[in-house]
Design a protein around this motif. Sequence first.
Motif, PDB file in Angstrom:
ATOM      1  N   GLN A   8       0.831  -1.205   0.000  1.00  0.00           N
ATOM      2  CA  GLN A   8       0.000   0.000   0.000  1.00  0.00           C
ATOM      3  C   GLN A   8       0.863   1.252   0.000  1.00  0.00           C
ATOM      4  O   GLN A   8       0.545   2.245  -0.671  1.00  0.00           O
ATOM      5  N   ARG A   9       1.979   1.225   0.700  1.00  0.00           N
ATOM      6  CA  ARG A   9       2.865   2.381   0.723  1.00  0.00           C
ATOM      7  C   ARG A   9       3.529   2.578  -0.637  1.00  0.00           C
ATOM      8  O   ARG A   9       3.785   3.707  -1.048  1.00  0.00           O
ATOM      9  N   GLN A 333       2.956 -10.990  -4.632  1.00  0.00           N
ATOM     10  CA  GLN A 333       2.060 -10.183  -3.805  1.00  0.00           C
ATOM     11  C   GLN A 333       2.068  -8.721  -4.265  1.00  0.00           C
ATOM     12  O   GLN A 333       1.019  -8.076  -4.335  1.00  0.00           O
ATOM     13  N   MET A 334       3.263  -8.213  -4.587  1.00  0.00           N
ATOM     14  CA  MET A 334       3.378  -6.831  -5.053  1.00  0.00           C
ATOM     15  C   MET A 334       2.680  -6.654  -6.401  1.00  0.00           C
ATOM     16  O   MET A 334       1.968  -5.664  -6.623  1.00  0.00           O
ATOM     17  N   LEU A 335       2.858  -7.613  -7.300  1.00  0.00           N
ATOM     18  CA  LEU A 335       2.221  -7.547  -8.612  1.00  0.00           C
ATOM     19  C   LEU A 335       0.698  -7.517  -8.481  1.00  0.00           C
ATOM     20  O   LEU A 335       0.016  -6.707  -9.123  1.00  0.00           O
ATOM     21  N   GLU A 336       0.179  -8.387  -7.670  1.00  0.00           N
ATOM     22  CA  GLU A 336      -1.278  -8.473  -7.525  1.00  0.00           C
ATOM     23  C   GLU A 336      -1.852  -7.223  -6.875  1.00  0.00           C
ATOM     24  O   GLU A 336      -2.856  -6.672  -7.340  1.00  0.00           O
ATOM     25  N   PHE A 337      -1.207  -6.742  -5.829  1.00  0.00           N
ATOM     26  CA  PHE A 337      -1.740  -5.581  -5.111  1.00  0.00           C
ATOM     27  C   PHE A 337      -1.681  -4.335  -5.988  1.00  0.00           C
ATOM     28  O   PHE A 337      -2.663  -3.581  -6.078  1.00  0.00           O
ATOM     29  N   MET A 344       0.176  -0.033 -12.690  1.00  0.00           N
ATOM     30  CA  MET A 344       0.729  -1.129 -13.481  1.00  0.00           C
ATOM     31  C   MET A 344       2.173  -1.423 -13.097  1.00  0.00           C
ATOM     32  O   MET A 344       3.043  -0.552 -13.173  1.00  0.00           O
ATOM     33  N   THR A 345       2.418  -2.641 -12.675  1.00  0.00           N
ATOM     34  CA  THR A 345       3.768  -3.157 -12.512  1.00  0.00           C
ATOM     35  C   THR A 345       3.858  -4.427 -13.353  1.00  0.00           C
ATOM     36  O   THR A 345       2.839  -4.947 -13.807  1.00  0.00           O
ATOM     37  N   ARG A 376      12.411 -12.679  -9.397  1.00  0.00           N
ATOM     38  CA  ARG A 376      12.400 -11.583  -8.432  1.00  0.00           C
ATOM     39  C   ARG A 376      12.303 -10.176  -9.035  1.00  0.00           C
ATOM     40  O   ARG A 376      11.914  -9.243  -8.343  1.00  0.00           O
ATOM     41  N   LEU A 377      12.682 -10.020 -10.281  1.00  0.00           N
ATOM     42  CA  LEU A 377      12.660  -8.685 -10.888  1.00  0.00           C
ATOM     43  C   LEU A 377      11.227  -8.196 -11.094  1.00  0.00           C
ATOM     44  O   LEU A 377      10.368  -8.948 -11.558  1.00  0.00           O
TER      45      LEU A 377
END
Length: 387
Positions: A8-9, A333-337, A344-345, A376-377
Amino acid sequence: MSNVVDSQRVVSFIRDLYKEQDFIPLHAPIFKGNEAQYVNDTLASTFVSSVGAYVDKFEGAIKKYTNAKGAVATVNGTAALHTALHLAGVSSSDYVITQALTFVATANAINQVGAIPLFVDVCEQTLGLCPISLETYLDEDTFLNEGGECIDKKSGKRVKAILPMHTFGHPCDLDALIMIAKKHNLVVIEDAAESLGSFYKGRHTGTFGDYAAISFNGNKIITTGSGGMVLTRSLEDEKKGRHITTTAKTPHPYEYVHDQVGFNYRLANLNAALGCAQMEKLELLLKSKREIASAYKHFFVDTDYQFVAEPKNCRSNYWLNAIICPDEKSRQQMLEFTNNGNVMTRPVWTLINELPMYADAPCANDLPISQFLSKRLLNLPSSAIVE
């Protein structure tokens, strides 16, 4: 901030950076200059195809900026790579050494000339072709025949070239790669698709090898809509490149005379007009992108996420900003959030040797760094901010 960055941050930081509460793309083009004027000029002139003043002007602008000896405008970056491989004399069944951590176009262009990609590992510092991995393979598994050709011991195939890619705009270790290539009589073709505006020891990427290819796709630092450029080390190769990319047609008042197999790859005047306008603000875009990279780098300090910074003695265009996540789970987790939150990531590409059409392509050795990075990238929004 704690060592593990809260997703979120990250989203809040990116929204504050771009001052945008709606969808934030990975990389969007910016048209705030003379784009409309120049494109309308081509319409008024009726020279909208591959003949027109803007094509020559765009080639000249790229030559001047990169300090390349020659430049040949093509319809896209893959066409530029294919042309470069053709000019380099790469033939059917040759091996071309490249990296598995790259966009698929790198391997597709090799395949297009009938050659075979041979994969070596990348460096974690540059994300590009690893000189140690390259030299280990060449020293242990190849030899020079009586004609001075580099031959793979196991297959008997000729190893003709190396094709390093400047990943996300970060320059490879060019000095080491060039030295190794010379030792083994290999042609060097730089995949500089992503690195317009990137410099290695003060010299522009794409000017170290025998040939190079740049892309001007809609997601690149400047765009022609769709387009590419072959960089050459001589005016003679520039002449040859221009000839074969215009169907190898010889001058004649009215007859269609072609003297060799050629390609219909010449960039259209419409696209070149767009490129000329984009080049006028390249420095402004580079300044913005480096400021954005600096902000990301500062944000991720003292976290478990490693920001991918420009290599030593290099000045990167930071085409796409990237972080190395602690593990595959945290990246997912970062991609989904972020994507669920309209930011967009993107994960890095699937390794080329893991794609079905290249599953049988040889790997010179193990690819531990490529495999590590592939899990990991993660790329972050990287559009320039221009008021």
